[in-house]
Design a protein around this motif. Structure first.
Motif, PDB file in Angstrom:
ATOM      1  N   CYS A   1      31.588  27.779  38.717  1.00  0.00           N
ATOM      2  CA  CYS A   1      30.801  29.022  38.709  1.00  0.00           C
ATOM      3  C   CYS A   1      30.983  29.812  37.430  1.00  0.00           C
ATOM      4  O   CYS A   1      30.390  30.873  37.277  1.00  0.00           O
TER       5      CYS A   1
ATOM      6  N   THR B   1      33.373  31.550  36.324  1.00  0.00           N
ATOM      7  CA  THR B   1      34.224  32.737  36.389  1.00  0.00           C
ATOM      8  C   THR B   1      35.376  32.615  35.391  1.00  0.00           C
ATOM      9  O   THR B   1      35.924  31.527  35.204  1.00  0.00           O
TER      10      THR B   1
ATOM     11  N   CYS C   1      36.141  28.845  35.367  1.00  0.00           N
ATOM     12  CA  CYS C   1      35.912  27.903  36.466  1.00  0.00           C
ATOM     13  C   CYS C   1      34.812  26.928  36.053  1.00  0.00           C
ATOM     14  O   CYS C   1      33.763  27.326  35.554  1.00  0.00           O
TER      15      CYS C   1
ATOM     16  N   CYS D   1      39.683  28.893  41.898  1.00  0.00           N
ATOM     17  CA  CYS D   1      38.786  30.003  41.572  1.00  0.00           C
ATOM     18  C   CYS D   1      38.694  30.963  42.766  1.00  0.00           C
ATOM     19  O   CYS D   1      38.562  30.539  43.908  1.00  0.00           O
TER      20      CYS D   1
ATOM     21  N   CYS E   1      34.481  30.949  43.811  1.00  0.00           N
ATOM     22  CA  CYS E   1      33.829  29.817  44.472  1.00  0.00           C
ATOM     23  C   CYS E   1      34.826  28.864  45.109  1.00  0.00           C
ATOM     24  O   CYS E   1      34.439  27.920  45.773  1.00  0.00           O
TER      25      CYS E   1
HETATM   26 ZN   LIG Z   1      34.436  29.296  40.525  1.00  0.00          ZN
END
Ligand SMILES: [Zn+2]
Length: 1110
Positions: free
Chosen positions: A450, A452, A447, A468, A471
């Motif tokens: 964030c 991820t 992501c 995501c 987030c």
């Molecule tokens: Zn994210």
């Protein structure tokens, strides 16, 4: 829950930075180009390349001018080893000149900058009225976007964007690799010049030696469970599909597509990604509990706590048991789900169906604890299955790896407060896995907001965009990701292995490195004082290392070194070309330095013969020493200097209280006060020397493992800090003696073998992310918190567990599910940078009854144990004990007041929490927390270390051992593994009323097993299993089951062996007669019985009831 004080964390108390102080040789870490560390004998590795990035800020490195080390004359080289005389403590005769004095010492580490302290858990307002309506208030409605779709999508390319803001106050200035959990912006990534994607290199992920094959097959079946909200495509995995190969030409306009390289499993079974979907029933095997709760109704049987077999026959087994069985149960089973699973059109209705709560789930069945006596299920308790749609749960993370105390997450903190149960995660992130999908890709999809990693719980808006799940940002799908190496087709991003596996490993491209991956470096630091020699451990150590020297994880760059110490420090020159190892003694322990810095750590391959010579001569070298003092602190400083340039693993063997030089300790234990003391003192370290040194080590990517072998008090509370903050492990062998404690010797041997040969990750960091609105605030385990949520792990090993506490900061009321992701970035022993990612998905619920029905009583117990250890140290043991008791009282009170609709007399608990009071009582009687019984301080502190460090499965055995009757084992219900029949006796309550003088009983406490032989034990068992004619002939010190050729012997050994195979360490076995001295150890685990100082289980229940009805 009265756990207000349960909020300390590892790393707390480090608000100040630890500089090395006015220490000698403060060579700046960021050394000038051209300055050599004298590491000229490292053929392929420059520890501090000039390309390293500039320091990130001023004032972080010692700026004092470089000072040379003391003159050469202050040390004297020792003699050649073969001529070592009888008093090794003395600097000795002149010997051939050294190749030259050291020009300077390796750099000191700069001060690590500890991360900011975590904010304490916030006080929360009184809970609002709670609606206990149903799951998923508006299930038809898609997740409310907490973002605005960016109309100008970010450009394609690697996810490393300069515009990406760093997450949190990253303060890892000392440790370049610490920042690597996030790829560097290209401008900072010195090695980011477009690495070619790996094409054909073989990648293996062998399980650690000695480990039984544990399989993740059941829950990472590819293809059978499409990711949520994807355009669903029927399952395309077919048996006999050809192996991966180069992709078809054409579809990938941007560079070559990634190659998906599955891990060849040891059994030869296909890897998860290549495996055709097995029948669905197979997945149930690896998932504890029923095979996924089907939508729309609760299962008629709960995920645990059934005395009868669960529907699947195996689903009530312990996860480890299922894992062990799993490879052998591949036979086709009924496949209930239509091929391809539910499509997108089915998904939303299926979520909707979850809200229809038709009946009370078994987990909420009311149990009157005062009346139900037999609460234990016949087999070990499995983890509960989160109440998720089946297709999500099927790909969810294995609970052995990632587990939450509440498998249904409360929508708000006030709801959580009202439930009064602890919320946290338990992780075993580097667990040995026999099947692990490994992906090589030049672009790891993350992501942009964030960071991820893309995972099975993201949603694809279309083929080109994914949202995501942490987030909710919408990200582009990189072109490379459009090609699916599994199906070898284009345009199926949702079928990529990253989106099909909750546990996956990436081989990291170069932007995940700040320096070349370090080699495997092993330094052994050995106590050779008189006391150490007396124990005889050196012989076992040297033999074990000789036996396993070719199995040390590593490659052609692997390095080893040795330091021994008593009142002086002894180095060993193992330089290639020497005819024999050369000992160098430094007696100036106040100002330790390295005599020949470049020949003490040597390439194992090139110098193997010298290393072997040394190991053969070491045990006798100090045989006649009379030196009783121990300068451990100086030895550690020397070892730190030696390892600083590369990082690596330091293995320290200590047999007494260090009493000389820096870090010297004094005994703080008064044996007479052990039982009578009102509260236990000295649980915290006596000095911060070991913690400071550990932080220095952490900053230089050095982990310290401590092996403590001692009959005397060694102040483990102080010494243990060296491992705790450097992410090492602690091993403890109380009263180790080569003749007097054969069981300890055997365990030490087996532990060493595992230790030396198990997988290891170097220069690791771990970050745990969670869906927006949740907040992680306290960490448990061995590590250092480098920034708010980044754990620094100079080494990571497959036997380490972690726990974190969480709170709910923002209401989760627009969410149906939340996710947690642990990402572990490490350097493999082969020098590859790898990232292992685990993602767990859990439902969000809005009613207290739903929260209660999802409670994971073992995870709660494990987390409470960690919290209680912290509380014992920061407050007091009695405080911690009160808090644990209150945890049981509070949760059951909340249940009674808020969930129970019909009030009944008795002590009432939901079925899923019925073992909670028993486990709490077990904790109160555990060595770590018990009072009123004589408990050696080191034993207590070690138990605390284990509770914080062990993965939950092992910690639970320690807390509540398993008791089996074994004199009447039969093949009924037995497992069949590798054509071995493994009897499955049922688990008994821990009470003497379950014992019988006519029987033999095995108690499994995790690290130790006791086989108690009743006075009137059946002669058949004595002769056929123990090989003795009668009870009186059972030897006092029997710790092995003889290998007799009888059915009874085979059954018993098969069962004990099977139990041992389920854990990576080696539990020792003590056969004890009724009058044996060890009987007390056996009996003290009879948790349900009353003792002179502790309540029986029934009395404890009465106490709880009294408190609850107040
Ligand atoms: Zn994210």
């Amino acid at each position: 829950m009265s756990t207000a004080g349960f909020n300390s964390q590892n790393g707390t108390g480090t608000g100040q930075t630890y500089a090395n102080g006015p220490s000698q040789n403060p060579v700046a870490l960021q050394q000038l180009p051209g300055v050599s560390y004298g590491m000229t004998h490292q053929p392929s590795y420059n520890p501090m390349p000039a390309k390293a990035p500039p320091p990130t800020g001023p004032g972080l490195y010692p700026s004092a001018p470089y000072q040379p080390v003391p003159p050469v004359s202050s040390y004297q080289p020792g003699p050649q080893i073969t001529s070592y005389p009888s008093s090794p403590g003395q600097p000795l005769l002149p010997r051939p000149p050294l190749s030259g004095p050291p020009s300077h010492t390796p750099p000191q580490s700069a001060s690590p900058s500890p991360g900011p302290r975590m904010p304490p858990a916030q006080a929360t307002p009184p809970p609002p009225a709670v609606s206990s309506s149903s799951y998923y208030p508006s299930p038809q409605q898609p997740m409310a976007p907490a973002w605005q779709y960016n109309t100008a999508p970010p450009p394609m390319g690697p996810p490393t964007s300069i515009s990406t803001p760093p997450r949190g106050p990253v303060a890892n200035h000392v440790n370049p690799a610490a920042s690597l959990a996030e790829p560097l912006p290209p401008s900072l990534a010195p090695y980011s010049t477009a690495p070619p994607p790996r094409v054909s290199q073989s990648v293996t992920q062998p399980p650690g030696p000695g480990m039984p094959p544990t399989s993740m097959l059941g829950y990472t079946q590819p293809g059978t469970a499409p990711p949520p909200m994807n355009p669903m495509v029927p399952n395309t995995y077919q048996p006999g599909r050809p192996a991966y190969g180069p992709p078809p030409t054409g579809p990938s306009p941007i560079g070559p597509p990634p190659i998906m390289k599955p891990t060849p499993p040891p059994t030869g079974t296909p890897v998860a990604n290549t495996t055709p979907p097995p029948p669905k029933g197979d997945a149930g095997l690896a998932q504890p509990g029923p095979p996924g709760r089907h939508l729309g109704h609760y299962p008629s049987l709960p995920p645990g706590y059934q005395n009868a077999s669960a529907p699947h026959g195996t689903s009530s087994m312990h996860p480890a048991m299922q894992a062990a069985m799993q490879p052998y149960t591949q036979a086709p089973q009924p496949y209930q789900q239509p091929p391809g699973g539910p499509g997108p059109a089915q998904l939303s209705p299926s979520l909707a169906a979850m809200s229809l709560q038709s009946s009370t789930p078994e987990a909420l069945r009311v149990v009157n604890l005062l009346q139900e006596r037999n609460l234990l299920p016949p087999t070990p308790v499995p983890a509960p299955t989160p109440c998720l749609p089946q297709d999500l749960q099927k790909i969810n993370c294995n609970p052995e790896v990632f587990r939450c105390t509440l498998t249904s997450i409360p929508q708000t903190q006030s709801l959580l407060n009202k439930a009064k149960m602890p919320l946290g995660l338990l992780l075993h992130p580097f667990k040995d896995l026999s099947q692990l999908p490994v992906v090589t890709s030049s672009t790891i999809v993350r992501c942009r907001s964030c960071r991820t990693y893309i995972n099975p719980f993201v949603s694809f808006l279309d083929q080109r965009r994914w949202k995501c799940n942490l987030c909710y940002r919408v990200n582009d799908v990189p072109e490379e990701f459009m090609y699916n190496p599994v199906s070898r087709s284009y345009g199926e991003p949702h079928k990529r292995p990253e989106v099909q596996n909750a546990t996956i490993e990436f081989i990291a491209p170069s932007e995940y490195m700040l320096r070349p991956p370090q080699p495997a470096v092993y330094l052994f630091v050995l106590d050779v004082s008189h006391n150490a020699v007396e124990t005889g451990y050196l012989n076992v150590f040297c033999q074990s290392l000789l036996d396993n020297i070719n199995a040390l994880p590593g490659d052609s760059r692997t390095k080893v070194g040795f330091i021994t110490f008593d009142s002086t420090i002894h180095f060993y020159n193992l330089q290639e070309g020497l005819s024999q190892p050369q000992m160098l003694i430094v007696s100036d322990i106040e100002d330790i330095f390295l005599p020949t810095p470049d020949s003490l750590l040597v390439n194992l391959n090139e110098c193997k013969e010298l290393v072997q010579d040394l190991l053969k001569s070491l045990p006798t070298l100090f045989g006649k020493t009379m030196e009783t003092q121990s300068a451990l602190g100086s030895a550690l400083q020397a070892a730190f200097k030696l390892l600083s340039p590369t990082g690596g693993r330091m293995s320290v063997f200590q047999t007494q209280l260090p009493n000389l030089g820096v870090g010297a300790l004094q005994s703080r234990e008064d044996p007479n006060q052990r039982a009578s003391a009102k509260d236990i003192q000295h649980l915290s370290p006596a000095t911060d020397f070991y913690k400071k040194l550990a932080l220095d080590c952490s900053g230089q990517q050095v982990a310290v493992d401590l092996f403590l072998l001692s009959a005397q008090y060694c102040d483990l509370a102080s010494l243990g800090c060296i491992s705790r903050y450097s992410a090492g492990s602690v091993y403890y062998y109380p009263s180790y003696h080569h003749q007097h404690s054969p069981a300890q010797v055997e365990r030490f041997q087996k532990d060493l073998k595992r230790y030396l040969t198990r997988k290891i990750g170097f220069e690791a960091v771990m970050r745990i992310r969670c869906t927006k609105g949740l907040s992680i605030h306290t960490f448990h385990g061995n590590f250092f918190v480098r920034s708010t949520d980044l754990l620094s792990l100079p080494n990571v090993n497959p036997d380490a567990g972690f726990a974190v506490q969480m709170s709910i900061e923002d209401n989760l009321d627009d969410m149906q599910v939340v996710s947690f992701q642990a990402a572990l970035l490490y350097t493999s022993s082969k020098g590859e940078r790898r990232i292992r990612v685990h993602t767990l998905c859990l439902p969000v619920v809005s009613s207290l009854s739903d929260i209660f029905s999802g409670a994971d009583v073992q995870a709660m117990t494990g987390l409470l144990a960690c919290m209680a250890v912290d509380r014992s140290v920061t407050a007091s043991l009695s405080d911690a004990r009160d808090a644990m008791t209150n945890a049981a009282i509070d949760s059951l009170t909340s249940y009674r007041q808020s969930v129970l609709t019909i009030q009944q007399p008795g002590l009432l608990a939901p079925a899923c929490l019925r073992l909670f009071p028993l486990y709490i009582l077990a904790l109160l009687k555990q060595k770590a927390f018990r009072t009123g019984t004589s408990t050696r301080l080191d034993d207590r502190v070690f138990a605390m270390c284990q509770l914080k460090y062990q993965p939950l499965f092992y910690a639970m055995l320690m807390i509540h051992p398993a008791l089996y009757r074994v004199d009447d084992l039969t093949d009924e219900g037995a497992l069949n593994i590798n054509e071995r029949t493994i009897p499955q006796p049922r688990v008994l309550q821990l009470s003497v009323e379950k014992l019988s003088r006519e029987g033999a009983f095995l108690m499994d406490t995790g690290t130790v097993m006791y086989l108690w032989i009743g006075r009137n034990c059946h002669p058949n068992f004595l002769t056929q299993v123990l090989g003795v004619p009668n009870y009186a002939a059972v030897p006092e010190n029997l710790y092995l089951l003889p290998e007799l050729d009888t059915a009874e012997s085979q059954r018993t050994r098969a069962f004990v062996g099977w139990l041992r195979d389920q854990r990576p360490f080696y539990p020792s076995l003590h056969v004890i007669r009724d009058e044996s001295q060890l009987k007390a150890n056996f009996m003290q685990n009879m948790i349900e019985d009353r003792t002179a100082s502790a309540l029986s289980y029934y009395e404890f229940l009465l106490h709880l009831q009294q408190q609850i009805s107040k």
